[in-house]
Design a protein around this motif. Structure first.
Motif, short mmCIF file in Angstrom:
data_model
loop_
_atom_site.label_atom_id
_atom_site.label_comp_id
_atom_site.label_asym_id
_atom_site.label_seq_id
_atom_site.Cartn_x
_atom_site.Cartn_y
_atom_site.Cartn_z
N ASN A 27 -3.63 10.38 -4.82
CA ASN A 27 -2.92 9.11 -4.94
C ASN A 27 -3.40 8.16 -3.84
O ASN A 27 -3.35 8.50 -2.66
N ILE A 29 -2.10 5.58 -2.58
CA ILE A 29 -1.05 5.22 -1.64
C ILE A 29 -0.93 6.29 -0.56
O ILE A 29 -0.81 6.00 0.63
N HIS A 30 -1.00 7.55 -0.99
CA HIS A 30 -0.93 8.63 -0.01
C HIS A 30 -2.12 8.55 0.94
O HIS A 30 -1.98 8.79 2.14
N LEU A 33 -1.33 6.08 3.55
CA LEU A 33 -0.34 6.55 4.50
C LEU A 33 -0.96 7.54 5.48
O LEU A 33 -0.66 7.53 6.67
N LEU A 71 -2.00 -1.56 1.50
CA LEU A 71 -0.89 -1.09 0.66
C LEU A 71 -0.55 -2.12 -0.40
O LEU A 71 -0.35 -1.80 -1.56
N MET A 75 -0.60 -1.41 -4.24
CA MET A 75 0.67 -1.45 -4.97
C MET A 75 0.62 -2.47 -6.09
O MET A 75 1.17 -2.26 -7.16
N MET C 140 8.29 -1.01 2.72
CA MET C 140 7.25 -0.89 1.69
C MET C 140 7.30 0.46 1.02
O MET C 140 7.25 0.57 -0.21
N TRP C 144 8.26 1.08 -2.83
CA TRP C 144 7.27 1.61 -3.77
C TRP C 144 7.73 2.94 -4.34
O TRP C 144 7.59 3.20 -5.54
N LEU C 152 9.79 -2.90 -5.90
CA LEU C 152 8.41 -3.12 -5.49
C LEU C 152 8.19 -4.58 -5.12
O LEU C 152 7.61 -4.89 -4.07
#
Lengths: 167, 177, 350
Positions: A27, A29-30, A33, A71, A75, C140, C144, C152
């Motif tokens: 992912n 997003i991961h 992070l 992000l 997103m 955030m 999300w 979002l």
């Protein structure tokens, strides 16, 4: 082995593991992070080097602003697993070879570099990263590169505005 | 165009002046207005402790009346149920038996008399329709409750206490004490 | 055991200080929620909450109990770990900022001089900036992970607003830092306490104005509460949250508000400096106690201003918000910086 060294090893381990996780995570997003965790570890290293200003600026600029923009983009694009393109095998192979060549050129370079050869990182007692010293060095010894960098940033900004105004 | 009221105000659409455009002065003025409200009198009525007096025409919870001998006035004619726009009233009539004259005034009486307080709109038309002066709207609220069933008020909830047998409770219900 | 060669008593005293500061700021945040409702009531000609306990003083505990008793819901399609991580991050970031704030000068207890500051790092104000920028991740990630459009959108709004206003805030501070020449909050406060030196608000009124506007935006308070605009976004990034996780989000906002009030008091209003009193004439312990009180009173005034503004000014539209940030505050802060620099140079030359 004192407390600084223990911290150094913990931070290094955490940095390497989370850097691997950035690459391995499915992912995006991961991945981001994990990248933030990497920045935190690097900031920890800066603090061990007594470069508190660098540490906190690293956090503010990279972890605090740039990663937020990353992000943001991800997103908004919202890439799902379903529409992620399957890369063909030979593309992956080419990627591995290219990355390996890059690594091969870097390892001897770093090994031979006189700046870091046979030197131990200064722990706790360097003071180049403190704000006053850093400012003096930047505005005396490295004034020209510093100003050129600012021009580079300015041109990047102008470019962004031009792209944004196009429509 | 002729204004409908004297309070109508022409909308000004001229561009904002410099002072208005930086907002700060206007924000400051607004803040002063809210600040002045700190010193204003609060119109709040602290309900359970303080109660507002009802107007004389207030229509609250229903009461089934008795006559001065303590007999129920209702004769179950059904006019209230007909008059009710919300169809909140149902009743069942029964004939008065021998020896029940001290309980019911008329020869026919309501064996069951129910008002659904969730349907009732407290319009008071039942009160107007009643030929026997049997139903009145009092000056109390419907109290809150947890179930729907408990809002269907039967005779036991609606009947006013007997003025002969329970004079104190009757006086209290009429609010005379 | 050379590894554990610490000054254990110092460690203990710092630990106690940390516990006191964290629970103190939590307590103040707790009562800020109550004060918010009370202030809202009074500004609107009504009494506000007054049922729980005398004058409604137990209201925050009733609210907290209610939040804890609610059902914990984690949406099925959410990313569970991140969903839980969001409120944790928001709360941690809010509480961490208090570490570099000088709550008072020294107290003299048990033969030791105890500094009323958890860590006097020489980059104090930048540390606060760093931690505040981490707080954005709480919003955030939470927004999300909820897997909800409104959450979002609110999270994106919140993050872009925070980044934009951080810039103007930083620029407004640079002018102040040019005057003080130090990033340590303690040094900044002590400079303002020095005789013959006024509070920084006298030297930097424009900087303060920019700073307070940006503080409103950073705390997501009205008129910049777009991330939680109830009527546009159904409550914003914490829409899917329930129970104490929601409580953490709401609560961290109040902690942020308190901390930013304290920071403003330290930077521009002399921190623990008691106006018109010479602290050196008092005994150190009395001076420290009164100093802490002075700092708290100053920050309470700021908290009141936060609430007062909330119940006066309506919310900005999003383009207005961005215009204000980028086209008004940033240039204004730059001009302020230039003027300050010029004045400093001119005075050095004179």
């Amino acid at each position: 082995m004192n407390i600084t060294q223990i911290l150094f090893w913990i931070l290094s381990g955490a940095a390497v593991i989370s850097a691997i996780m950035v690459v391995v995570s499915r992912n995006p997003i991961h991945s981001i992070l994990w990248l933030i965790v990497v920045f935190f570890c690097i900031s920890g290293h800066y603090i061990l080097l007594n470069a508190q200003f660098l540490a906190i600026v690293n956090l503010i600029v990279y972890a605090g602003a740039i990663m937020v923009l990353f992000l943001f983009v991800i997103m908004l694009m919202n890439p799902n697993k379903t529409n992620a393109q399957q890369k063909s095998l030979w593309k992956k192979l080419v990627g591995v070879i290219a990355g390996g060549c890059f690594l091969l050129t870097w390892i001897p370079l770093i090994k031979q570099a006189p700046e870091i050869h046979n030197k131990v990182a200064l722990l706790k007692d360097g003071n180049i990263g403190l704000i006053g010293n850093l400012g003096k060095v930047l505005f005396s010894d490295y004034l020209v590169p510093f100003e050129i960098t600012s021009v580079l940033f300015l041109s990047a900004m102008v470019g962004a505005v031009v792209i944004g105004k196009k429509e | 165009m002729q204004a409908l009221t004297t309070r109508a105000k022409q909308v000004q659409r001229k561009p904002l002046s410099w002072v208005e455009r930086i907002y700060l002065w206007n924000i400051f003025k607004g803040m002063l207005i809210t600040f002045s409200h700190i010193f204003k009198k609060q119109p709040t009525i602290h309900y359970p402790e303080q109660k507002r007096t009802f107007s004389p025409v207030f229509r609250g919870l229903h009461v089934l009346n008795r006559d001065e001998e303590g007999r129920e006035r209702c004769t179950a004619c059904g006019l209230c149920a007909v008059a009710c726009p919300a169809e909140a009233i149902t009743m069942e009539a029964a004939e008065r038996m021998q020896g029940e004259e001290h309980l019911y005034r008329e020869e026919k009486y309501a064996a069951k008399y129910e008002i659904n307080m969730l349907r009732c709109i407290f319009c008071g038309l039942c009160e107007e329709a009643c030929p026997k002066d049997a139903i009145y709207l009092s000056e109390t609220f419907t109290p809150s409750d947890f179930t729907r069933e408990s809002f269907i008020y039967g005779k036991e909830n609606l009947l006013i206490p007997d003025p002969v047998k329970q004079p104190e409770a009757f006086a209290k219900a009429r609010g005379l004490n | 055991m050379t590894i554990l060669a610490f000054d254990w008593i110092l460690l203990l005293e710092k630990f106690i200080l940390i516990v006191v500061v964290i629970f103190g700021s939590l307590g103040i945040a707790l009562y800020s929620t109550f004060a918010e409702r009370k202030v809202a009531g009074i500004l609107q000609d009504r009494p506000g909450p007054n049922r729980a306990g005398p004058f409604g003083l137990f209201q925050p505990f009733a609210d907290g109990l209610k939040l804890i008793m609610k059902e914990e819901i984690i949406p099925t399609n959410s990313s569970k770990f991140l969903f839980v991580l969001g409120p944790i991050l928001a709360m941690t970031a809010a509480l961490m900022t208090s570490a570099v704030i000088p709550w008072g000068s020294k107290v003299h207890l048990f033969g030791r001089d105890i500094s009323l500051q958890i860590a006097d790092v020489n980059i104090g104000i930048l540390y606060i900036f760093g931690v505040v920028s981490m707080g954005v991740y709480g919003i955030m990630i939470g927004g999300w992970a909820s897997n909800n459009k409104f959450s979002l959108m609110a999270a994106l709004r919140g993050a872009s607003q925070a980044i934009s206003y951080e810039l103007a805030m930083g620029l407004s501070l640079i002018a102040l830092l040019m005057l003080t020449g130090s990033l340590s909050l303690k040094t900044i406060v002590e400079q303002q306490m020095a005789p013959g030196h006024w509070w920084n608000i006298v030297y930097q009124p424009v900087g303060f104005l920019i700073f307070i506007i940006c503080a409103f935006a950073e705390c997501n308070r009205t008129p910049f509460d777009l991330p939680e605009a109830e009527n546009e976004l159904n409550f914003g990034y914490h829409q899917e949250y329930s129970s104490m996780k929601l409580g953490f989000y709401l609560f961290s906002e109040y902690v942020n508000m308190f901390i930013s009030s304290v920071v403003m008091a330290c930077l521009f209003f002399g921190g623990y400096d008691i106006p018109f009193v010479n602290e050196a004439a008092l005994s150190p312990n009395t001076a420290a106690t009164l100093g802490v009180l002075a700092l708290l009173i100053k920050s309470f005034i700021f908290i009141f201003i936060f609430m007062w503004v909330r119940w006066t000014i309506p919310r900005f539209r999003y383009d207005q918000l961005m215009n204000l940030g980028w086209k008004t505050l940033v240039p204004l802060a730059l001009i302020n910086m230039l003027v300050t620099g010029a004045v400093i140079l001119w005075r050095m030359g004179a």
